[in-house]
Design an enzyme around this catalytic site. Sequence first.
Site, PDB file in Angstrom:
ATOM      1  CG  ASP A  78      18.486 -71.228  47.226  1.00 13.08           C
ATOM      2  OD1 ASP A  78      19.460 -70.508  46.793  1.00 13.08           O
ATOM      3  OD2 ASP A  78      18.776 -72.294  47.907  1.00 13.08           O
ATOM      4  CD  GLU A 110      15.608 -72.572  53.753  1.00 13.24           C
ATOM      5  OE1 GLU A 110      16.737 -72.380  54.392  1.00 13.24           O
ATOM      6  OE2 GLU A 110      15.681 -73.677  52.986  1.00 13.24           O
ATOM      7  CG  HIS A 139      14.822 -69.573  51.430  1.00 16.89           C
ATOM      8  ND1 HIS A 139      16.339 -69.731  51.442  1.00 16.89           N
ATOM      9  CD2 HIS A 139      14.341 -70.403  50.666  1.00 16.89           C
ATOM     10  CE1 HIS A 139      16.413 -70.728  51.006  1.00 16.89           C
ATOM     11  NE2 HIS A 139      15.371 -71.218  50.474  1.00 16.89           N
ATOM     12  NE  ARG A 189      20.947 -72.758  52.216  1.00 16.87           N
ATOM     13  CZ  ARG A 189      19.765 -72.937  52.621  1.00 16.87           C
ATOM     14  NH1 ARG A 189      19.237 -72.867  53.812  1.00 16.87           N
ATOM     15  NH2 ARG A 189      18.763 -73.343  51.434  1.00 16.87           N
ATOM     16  CG  ASP A 190      27.577 -74.030  51.801  1.00 20.63           C
ATOM     17  OD1 ASP A 190      26.095 -73.872  52.004  1.00 20.63           O
ATOM     18  OD2 ASP A 190      28.076 -75.043  52.264  1.00 20.63           O
ATOM     19  CD  GLU A 191      21.129 -74.597  48.602  1.00 16.48           C
ATOM     20  OE1 GLU A 191      21.204 -74.618  49.938  1.00 16.48           O
ATOM     21  OE2 GLU A 191      20.146 -75.338  48.264  1.00 16.48           O
ATOM     22  CG  ASP A 202      13.382 -71.837  45.910  1.00 20.78           C
ATOM     23  OD1 ASP A 202      13.229 -72.987  45.541  1.00 20.78           O
ATOM     24  OD2 ASP A 202      13.843 -71.476  47.065  1.00 20.78           O
ATOM     25  CD1 TRP A 223      12.802 -76.680  43.014  1.00 20.27           C
ATOM     26  CD2 TRP A 223      10.853 -77.595  43.686  1.00 20.27           C
ATOM     27  NE1 TRP A 223      12.560 -76.471  44.301  1.00 20.27           N
ATOM     28  CE2 TRP A 223      11.404 -76.914  44.641  1.00 20.27           C
ATOM     29  CE3 TRP A 223       9.505 -78.278  43.874  1.00 20.27           C
ATOM     30  CZ2 TRP A 223      10.814 -76.978  45.833  1.00 20.27           C
ATOM     31  CZ3 TRP A 223       9.084 -78.237  45.236  1.00 20.27           C
ATOM     32  CH2 TRP A 223       9.718 -77.504  46.139  1.00 20.27           C
TER      33      TRP A 223
HETATM   34  C1  BGC Z   1      16.833 -74.425  48.612  1.00 11.90           C
HETATM   35  C2  BGC Z   1      15.137 -74.330  48.514  1.00 11.90           C
HETATM   36  C3  BGC Z   1      14.808 -75.459  47.387  1.00 11.90           C
HETATM   37  C4  BGC Z   1      15.106 -76.731  47.925  1.00 11.90           C
HETATM   38  C5  BGC Z   1      14.719 -77.943  47.198  1.00 11.90           C
HETATM   39  C6  BGC Z   1      17.119 -75.959  49.282  1.00 11.90           C
HETATM   40  O1  BGC Z   1      18.229 -76.101  49.512  1.00 11.90           O
HETATM   41  O2  BGC Z   1      17.225 -73.623  49.468  1.00 11.90           O
HETATM   42  O3  BGC Z   1      14.927 -73.123  48.484  1.00 11.90           O
HETATM   43  O4  BGC Z   1      13.826 -75.098  46.760  1.00 11.90           O
HETATM   44  O5  BGC Z   1      16.461 -76.786  48.577  1.00 11.90           O
HETATM   45  O6  BGC Z   1      13.864 -78.596  48.097  1.00 11.90           O
END
Ligand code: BGC
Length: 898
Positions: free
Chosen positions: A466, A743, A764, A470-472, A479, A532
């Site tokens: 995504d 984003e 994003h 960040r912490d992701e 996505d 998704w």
């Molecule tokens: C992500 C998105 C992802 C979403 C789900 C977010 O935290 O960055 O791109 O699809 O969560 O809704």
Amino acid sequence: MTGLQIVYVRCEYRDNPIGLDTRKPRFSWLLSSDSRHALQSAYRIQAADRADFSETTLLIWDTQKLESDRSVLIAYEGEPLKARSRYYYRVKVWDQEGHESDWSEIAFWEMGLLGLDDWTADWITPDASVIDPYADAVFLMRKDFTVREAVRNARLYVTSLGLYELELNGLRVGNAEYTPGWTSYKYRLQVQTYDVAGLLCEGNGNAIGASLANGWYKGYLGWKQQRNLYGDTRALLLQLYIDYEDGTTEVIRTDGSWKSNTGPIRLSELYHGETYDARMEQFDWSCHGLDDTKWAAVSLVSHTKDKLIMQESELVRITQRIKPVSVWKTPAGETVLDMGQNMVGRLHFRVEAPAGTQITLQHVEVLDQAGNIYSGNLRTAKQTVQYTCKGGGEESYEPHFSFQGFRYVKLEGWPGEPSLDAFAGHVIHTDMEPTGTFECSHPLLNQLQSNIVWGQRGNFLDVPTDCPQRDERLGWTGDAQVFIRTAAFNFGVAPFFTKWLRDLKADQREDGSVPFVIPHVLGETDYGSAAWGDAAVVCPWTVYLCYGDKQVLEEQYDSMKAWVDYVRSEGEDPYLWNNGFHFGDWLGLDAKEGSYIGATPKDLIATCFFAYSTSLLVKAAKVLGYSEDAERYGHVYEQIVGAFANEFITPSGRLAAHTQTAYVLPLIFGLVDAPVKERLARTLVDYVEEQDGHLTTGFVGTPYLSHALTDHGYHDLAVRLVQQEDYPSWLYAIHQGATTIWEHWDGIKPDGSFWSDRMNSYNHYAYGSIGDWLYRAVAGLDMDETEPAYKRILFRPRPDSGLDYAKASYQSVYGKIRSEWYKTGGGLATYEFEVPPNTTATALLRGLKLEAVRVNGELVSEAAGVIEAGEQEEMLQLRLGSGSYRISQLHTSDAEWD
Ligand code: BGC
């Protein structure tokens, strides 16, 4: 030489790959021809275990002359292939007149280790009684060995739990980063293969050393500060085969004889950065003869080897080195470097300072209103590098096992005035082949294309993520699904998605549901949202469409079907999906205050995607010859369409939902027929007009909105929408300085303030999905899906796009395709097309008349390469064979775009 010639051959999308484990590698070739409308009518592939292909060479496969126009992904059907063996192949072809080409150059592929039996090494980790297994520090492990005599060949096969880097005799092995990459480690762990013959010292003492960091395996992952998601022990597994000239082979492997230590890398985490103390470097740690008596022993780790697979996609590498554009002091007095581009990778620097000097680099994406660095959107990701100098001259450094998403770097502790020359941004991502270009007369649209490509680079770092900062940084399925078609224009993504889809299949739940992120690292209940989970179907189908890769469809078919069956079992009505958790039209601007979820009813989105995925499953079943399934799911599809109409379309043909996205989905997924279709399209236009030509869509509607307008006769509005420069629009972000895709439409508001810290990535790619509309609808470079992979190209250029010119090129699996147009004044345009050999194209040219057109300066009826020509529905239709075409207009009856 007349007829077709082979330009190059490839195996599994690669030149001379080493370390394959597929038993049926596939071959493709590119053709050139000096005549137009060149088609292949037959081919012959030969393979052998030696390179000379003389009369006496024993072939392991010979197709003989096979009547076929296939030149893409033809699977090996010869003798069984052996581990670690190299095989050679060559190809020749015949054109439609029967001219035989020369043999291609001889190319090779090489097998890797093929299964459990080939693995004799042990997993090793530092002795826990001496080195804290939970220490932040990166582990070092080493071993001395002797190379007896002249080496013919040497291959290193290696993987790890955690990330590794290797050195042989003081030199880095290979140039791959973040190995062994990220897969669903529970089921699949990749092994890399390196040709290391050049790094060995013949007849001398040698040494091998490995660094081992936490990485995705056991480092911080996800926003809940989780660690040890796959296991709590880092470990290394390696086999080095040395084939001597005398015909013998020696294997150096990880076992109890290795030594371990920690080194200068005191901490290295993907999100948080790296702490490096250069004073702790032992420069010869991977060289023979180091006194390692003080190093700790290693322990054997009991961990399975039956999940090992050979590397599947391209490796992650440094692909560019960019120089910072400026360095200055912010109002807060901080020294900040500007890379000029929001990028993903690492900052490399050179410095001269006394031992013990501490330099800190903090990486951020944007500056705040006052011009100071802004790190709020990184959440807990520190993105901070700390380097302690060793002194004694110039030293250089970049982090090893961490990557950052950044444009700006705050420098602390730098000795003296920093010079731009001392720094380089190392751009890192999966080293995919660049395949597409788009350019037009609108500079902001060109910047948009650049932002999309940078977004793809930064987020295609082994898995489609995504965001990279960040912490992701997780493999969000939604996505990936919205962006894949655009992605497949910009870069060759077949191996990248093949790997990721295998992980998707591995992580898919037994009931067919798909976790939100792949590899799956979220909670037990984090699965199943419409749009998704549909990545399970949309992505394999797109790979098939763009590359003609049937194997992906075959491999993923059960997974595709399981997803559709899951959805079917979910809804209270078997043909409506009206329950469960959904992200909806994520980040849609029509969301209620304080919500991330747009106003489009979730059951409408879910049912539309249910229909869409089912329709793709039917197509896949047809391609694979599963006729029963095709019929069965065809019937399911009809039922969904009926249920959708029942639930959402009023008897007089209105839609019972009132958002842009709600109108886009049934139009684009073909859920409505005339006259409802026309009515929906008109209402969609009203909704866009109500916003003064702006969108309100989120993740789900945005990729299709402009296509829905263009396809239903409202291209002018699509053009207006995409060329808006005020909020909300793609170009608004560019006015705010964006060099990647954001984003949020208002990541930075007009007054310079930010959308909340909680969810505000500036890199994003989801909204970058507009890229596919630029290629297909504006430049007009598209395909006829009846012959995928651009075997039949569709040129549909639109000079009524409010531009003076547009051009796109795409390196397809058949070769380069080009579609260009430029206005020549008085409502006229000239078009240029390039059609590669062994394909044909249909060009649809609006408003052109047969008699008023010249093809390469000739009358259409006399032009070489034009197979058919006609006029239909205000369009000039030309069927073209391979070759380059310039189509100019003499005059035109309507000059509507001027
Ligand atoms: C992500 C998105 C992802 C979403 C789900 C977010 O935290 O960055 O791109 O699809 O969560 O809704």
